[in-house]
Design a protein around this motif. Structure first.
Motif: not given
Length: 186
Positions: A30, A32, A45, A47, A49
């Protein structure tokens, strides 16, 4: 993954540089920004939501129905809001509130367990403040204190409530945009 020690990251780096063909590493974090650049440069990577309150509330309703938990929509929305987009946290809170409420999950039980302030109380506080009724506002705070509520949490909830009211009145946003109960902000 951001909790890995520098020594462990160095050991992992060697393996990431020449991974075995049958191995896939999945590093989850949480934070990075706490990952070393040498590790990040060797990763893809993704991400994710946060889960919207409405979707999380629907998920909790399905779980509650499957488990035979007596609940209502307002209680589930409170849990979903407190979980801040985390399905795991929402399920943990649901389980804890169910134990706390002897198998019943209602708005008062959720608010009491989490130390939250119900929307109605915040609306009443807002009405007192808007009407210049300082004594009424002080009485609301005193009531929260007498009920054993954490006043710091009460202040946070009031601040978030007034932020939503401000956005609903002055920005071109609706209740669904802010993921709030329309009846509480009518």
């Amino acid at each position: 993954a951001h909790m890995i020690t520098p020594q462990a990251f160095n050991a992992l780096l060697k393996t990431l540089e020449e991974p075995p063909p049958h191995v896939v590493f999945v590093l989850a974090t949480t934070e990075p920004h706490k990952m070393p650049p040498t590790i990040l440069s060797r990763c893809q990577r993704y991400d994710f939501r946060s889960v919207p309150v409405s979707m999380l509330s629907d998920h909790l309703a399905r779980v509650a129905e499957a488990e035979g938990i007596e609940t209502n929509e307002k209680a589930l929305r409170l849990i979903a809001r407190r979980a801040r987009g985390s399905a795991r946290d929402a399920l943990v809170i649901l389980e804890q509130v169910m134990s706390y409420g002897d198998g019943v999950v209602d708005e008062a039980g959720v608010a009491g367990f989490l130390g939250l302030v119900e929307d109605e109380m915040l609306v009443e506080l807002g009405d007192c403040l808007a009407g210049g009724n300082a004594a009424g506002a002080i009485a609301m705070v005193e009531k929260a204190y007498e009920e054993g509520r954490d006043l710091v949490q009460f202040t946070r909830e009031a601040q978030e409530h007034f932020r939503r009211v401000f956005l609903l009145q002055h920005a071109e946003l609706g209740p669904e945009d802010l993921e709030v109960d329309e009846t509480a902000y009518a």
